[in-house]
Design an enzyme around this catalytic site. Structure first.
Site, PDB file in Angstrom:
ATOM      1  N   ILE A 313       0.900  -1.154   0.000  1.00 13.97           N
ATOM      2  CA  ILE A 313       0.000   0.000   0.000  1.00 13.97           C
ATOM      3  C   ILE A 313       0.941   1.206   0.000  1.00 13.97           C
ATOM      4  O   ILE A 313       1.452   1.608   1.041  1.00 13.97           O
ATOM      5  CB  ILE A 313      -0.933   0.007   1.231  1.00 13.97           C
ATOM      6  CG1 ILE A 313      -1.831  -1.230   1.215  1.00 13.97           C
ATOM      7  CG2 ILE A 313      -1.787   1.272   1.245  1.00 13.97           C
ATOM      8  CD1 ILE A 313      -2.793  -1.333   2.378  1.00 13.97           C
ATOM      9  N   PRO A 314       1.211   1.768  -1.191  1.00 21.63           N
ATOM     10  CA  PRO A 314       2.385   2.642  -1.393  1.00 21.63           C
ATOM     11  C   PRO A 314       2.238   4.087  -0.921  1.00 21.63           C
ATOM     12  O   PRO A 314       2.167   5.013  -1.722  1.00 21.63           O
ATOM     13  CB  PRO A 314       2.591   2.575  -2.909  1.00 21.63           C
ATOM     14  CG  PRO A 314       1.205   2.388  -3.449  1.00 21.63           C
ATOM     15  CD  PRO A 314       0.462   1.543  -2.446  1.00 21.63           C
ATOM     16  N   CYS A 315       2.237   4.284   0.397  1.00 21.24           N
ATOM     17  CA  CYS A 315       2.156   5.656   0.912  1.00 21.24           C
ATOM     18  C   CYS A 315       3.432   6.448   0.583  1.00 21.24           C
ATOM     19  O   CYS A 315       3.456   7.670   0.725  1.00 21.24           O
ATOM     20  CB  CYS A 315       1.864   5.663   2.406  1.00 21.24           C
ATOM     21  SG  CYS A 315       2.900   4.594   3.395  1.00 21.24           S
ATOM     22  N   HIS A 316       4.485   5.752   0.120  1.00 27.23           N
ATOM     23  CA  HIS A 316       5.699   6.476  -0.279  1.00 27.23           C
ATOM     24  C   HIS A 316       5.467   7.303  -1.549  1.00 27.23           C
ATOM     25  O   HIS A 316       6.272   8.183  -1.872  1.00 27.23           O
ATOM     26  CB  HIS A 316       6.867   5.496  -0.503  1.00 27.23           C
ATOM     27  CG  HIS A 316       6.642   4.495  -1.578  1.00 27.23           C
ATOM     28  ND1 HIS A 316       6.003   3.288  -1.354  1.00 27.23           N
ATOM     29  CD2 HIS A 316       6.946   4.497  -2.908  1.00 27.23           C
ATOM     30  CE1 HIS A 316       5.945   2.595  -2.480  1.00 27.23           C
ATOM     31  NE2 HIS A 316       6.507   3.306  -3.439  1.00 27.23           N
TER      32      HIS A 316
END
Length: 346
Positions: A313-316
């Site tokens: 879950i790419p919060c970056h």
């Protein structure tokens, strides 16, 4: 923003792990290079050069420090421990005693210290938890408590019952209503991570040095009414294979099932994160607009911060409106690394 010499020198004086991977310190007088967090005595400023990569340091003739091991993966599990964990995974009933460790050339106290530092428990306690985890699943599948106890390496039913109750708070016979979250350490190019999973899917993937990790574990256990215990899970192998492909630049989407306990709003934010295409970024404002709530920028940012499943879950991929790399639980240097990896392979 580029760090200047004075800032980097202060960082190495502070031994700040938040800047791991951002730069390396090369010492002219000794010919070695170190991580920013190295605990060795610090040289004078005039005897230092800073480089962005280990490759640059080596090309300039510097050798890796024997104190901080800058060529190793951050917090990597030593090979001899990986071997032991692999054997336990194949046969949870195994019991490694000090005598067995010494025969392998392993110093028991060294092993004990590693487990206390990285798991907060002794090696013997780790083995016991691994056996109990395996036993729990067999009992849930309908096997008799007596058979499970003795096949798991316990010498008596009472000893098995006491160990079981110590971990789960109930006796083996009353455990049918209990829930379990499996826990494992995995290695990545950005450092060691903890992964947690239930039968439904992966519910946590975080770097072991994340400051809020203990809080996340407690929150996860409470929200799922479950106990977190070291053990194997059917989703771990797929996750590790997909992460390996991701870090090699060969995978842009993940298929491993996820289990994301949270509010409807949080899950809408996490779904929006997964919808951000590989190799691109969005601002918090754009993310809020995407979920149909443009005024909820702060709430979106908070939900991003509550995401327990890094990378997948790419919060970056969420940055500031001005393009700045805003906060990231795994450290800004990791966020920068991940975005550069995706940019190079998109």
């Amino acid at each position: 923003m580029e760090l200047d010499f004075e800032q980097m020198y202060q960082i190495i004086l502070d031994k700040d792990v938040a800047f791991e991977g951002v730069f390396f310190t090369a010492v002219k007088t000794t010919g070695i290079f170190c991580r920013p967090s190295c605990t060795a005595r610090k040289p004078k400023p005039e005897n230092i050069e800073f480089y962005k990569s280990t490759k640059e340091c080596i090309l300039k003739g510097y050798r890796p420090c024997k104190v901080c091991h800058p060529l190793d993966l951050l917090n990597e599990t030593p090979f001899y421990i990986k071997q032991i964990l692999s054997e336990l995974s194949e046969d949870p009933s195994l019991k490694f005693k000090d005598f067995d460790l010494v025969k392998r050339g392993i110093e028991p106290n060294q092993l004990r210290r590693w487990f206390m530092r990285n798991h907060g428990i002794t090696f013997q306690a780790y083995q016991r938890m691994f056996r109990i985890n395996s036993a729990f699943k067999k009992i849930r599948k309908g096997e008799s408590v007596t058979d499970v106890a003795f096949n798991s390496g316990f010498d008596s039913l009472s000893g098995f019952g006491d160990s079981f109750k110590q971990i789960f708070g109930v006796s083996p016979k009353n455990s049918k209503q209990q829930n379990i979250i499996d826990l494992k350490r995995i290695e990545t190019p950005l450092g060691t991570m903890y992964v947690c999973a239930t039968e439904k899917g992966v519910c946590l993937l975080e770097f072991t040095d994340r400051k809020m990790l203990e809080t996340e574990f407690k929150s996860l256990a409470k929200s799922l009414n479950a106990t977190i215990v070291q053990g194997d899970n059917a989703h771990f192998l797929l996750l590790e294979n997909e992460l390996k492909e991701y870090f090699e630049g060969k995978r842009k989407q993940f298929t491993v099932p996820l289990h994301t306990p949270g509010s409807d709003f949080q899950n809408s934010v996490w779904k929006a994160l997964k919808d951000i295409p590989y190799g691109t970024t969005k601002s918090y404002k754009q993310q809020a607009t995407y979920i149909g709530s443009p005024e909820s920028v702060r709430a979106v940012a908070n939900a991003n911060g509550m995401n327990k499943i890094s990378i997948i879950i790419p919060c970056h991929r969420v940055i500031g409106t001005d393009g700045s790399l805003t906060g990231y639980g795994g450290g800004i240097w990791r966020k920068k690394w991940l975005l550069e990896l995706e940019s190079q392979n998109s």
